[in-house]
Write an enzyme that holds these catalytic residues in place. Structure first.
Site, PDB file in Angstrom:
ATOM      1  N   ARG A 160       0.824  -1.212   0.000  1.00 35.54           N
ATOM      2  CA  ARG A 160       0.000   0.000   0.000  1.00 35.54           C
ATOM      3  C   ARG A 160       0.859   1.264   0.000  1.00 35.54           C
ATOM      4  O   ARG A 160       0.529   2.264   0.628  1.00 35.54           O
ATOM      5  CB  ARG A 160      -0.957   0.022   1.202  1.00 35.54           C
ATOM      6  N   SER A 237     -11.275  -0.653   2.889  1.00 31.05           N
ATOM      7  CA  SER A 237     -10.447  -1.012   4.046  1.00 31.05           C
ATOM      8  C   SER A 237      -9.821   0.252   4.626  1.00 31.05           C
ATOM      9  O   SER A 237      -9.101   0.959   3.933  1.00 31.05           O
ATOM     10  CB  SER A 237      -9.357  -1.997   3.627  1.00 31.05           C
ATOM     11  N   GLU A 333      -5.382   3.872   6.085  1.00 26.53           N
ATOM     12  CA  GLU A 333      -5.032   3.849   4.663  1.00 26.53           C
ATOM     13  C   GLU A 333      -5.357   5.158   3.954  1.00 26.53           C
ATOM     14  O   GLU A 333      -4.586   5.607   3.114  1.00 26.53           O
ATOM     15  CB  GLU A 333      -5.757   2.698   3.950  1.00 26.53           C
TER      16      GLU A 333
END
Length: 337
Positions: A160, A237, A333
């Site tokens: 990520r 998420s 995130e």
């Protein structure tokens, strides 16, 4: 360029959080980015708004990337090379490649957002990351006043993460990604490493799946587990799966034998953030209008009328609960603006 002023950004983020941009410009061609007046502007580059938490108003120029287009650039004995404009819807692009017989991206089906945003976060799901199939990224560099092409190996991809995040370009608006080229290998093998996908295929009695079969299975699993942002505002998420030292993972596994853990190449161990959040008592729990989804504890949802401050309060409460129970830090995130 003639930007609109005082624009409501609620429709442009999938958490449906309120906020306004002092100036807003939809960008449909790379040439629009070369306007000299943009260099000195305070800028933010927006894609699909599916990885964004608005914490209030933005007092600069918001450039909404909507550059269209997708095409086969070239083909050799080993792979197809496909280019897509930054504004293309990610899921639609993946399905388009499959209908043309170019497999490779199917495990990333139904991920919200745009093609241009995909490399920034190095989006991933069900055993695949964008980095696995990316060839190069092209973008306008406002400092150098030039269109740059960055090869995959120079993108510094990690979990990520990417060069674009590491340099802070996703926050300061230095580079606006205009297009991405993907390399899809002809030597395709189905990626069924995740039990959910293998089980879905078994339920459908598919022993030798095609790429389209994999995509269909991924879509079915995601639709069962994850809320539709159009119905229940969310940003997918919300936390990274934390990576901890092996000794800490072993200690946690001794205390919690069902803890999902995934050894990493560097010797550390990745833990399942959703499992940690659920065990900390936050699955389906809310703080005011913001909570964690009842079917997937990793997804933070806006139950109606939430602000960026509400999101930050719930985020902090979840982090504190996981920290207290497991001594593990959760990192969000999304980008906060």
């Amino acid at each position: 360029m003639n930007p609109s002023t005082n624009v409501d950004l609620t429709p442009f983020n999938t958490l449906a959080l309120p906020g306004r941009a002092a100036r807003y410009q939809k960008v449909t061609a790379p040439e629009a980015l070369t306007a000299p007046e943009l260099v000195k502007e305070k800028r933010f580059i927006l894609g699909g708004g599916s990885n964004l938490v608005l914490t209030g108003d933005f007092d600069g120029l918001l450039l909404h990337m909507a550059i269209p287009g997708k095409r086969l650039v070239k083909e050799d004995a080993e792979a197809w090379f496909i280019e897509a404009g930054a504004g293309e819807n990610w899921h639609d692009f993946v399905q388009w490649t499959l209908t043309r017989g170019w497999p490779g991206l199917e495990n990333l089906s139904l991920i919200p957002g745009t093609v241009g945003a995909a490399p920034i976060q190095n989006i991933g799901a069900y055993g695949l990351e964008v980095a696995d199939c990316l060839h190069s990224v092209t973008g306008w560099d406002f400092e150098k006043k030039a269109l740059l092409t960055i090869d995959r190996d120079d993108c510094r991809f990690a979990y990520r993460d990417s060069l674009f995040k590491q340099q802070g370009w996703h926050l300061n608006g230095r580079i606006a990604i205009t297009s991405v080229i993907f390399r899809l290998a002809k030597a395709w093998q189905p990626n069924m490493r995740y039990a959910d996908i293998a089980q879905e295929l078994a339920t459908r009695k598919i022993a030798a799946p095609s790429a389209q079969d994999i995509a269909t299975a991924v879509i079915a699993v995601r639709q069962r587990k994850l809320p539709d942002p159009a119905v229940t505002p969310n940003a997918g998420s919300f936390f990274h799966n934390p990576v901890v030292e092996a000794i800490q993972a072993e200690a946690l596994a001794d205390a919690y034998p069902t803890l999902p853990r995934y050894p990493q190449p560097d010797g550390r161990v990745k833990l399942a953030a959703g499992w940690l959040i659920e065990q900390a008592g936050w699955k389906g729990k809310a703080l005011g209008p913001v909570g964690m989804y009842e079917k997937q504890a990793l997804v933070l949802v806006n139950r109606g009328g939430a602000t960026g401050q509400d999101v930050q309060r719930t985020m902090a409460a979840v982090q504190a609960a996981v920290r207290e129970k497991f001594a593990v830090e959760l990192t969000p995130e999304p980008i906060f603006l």
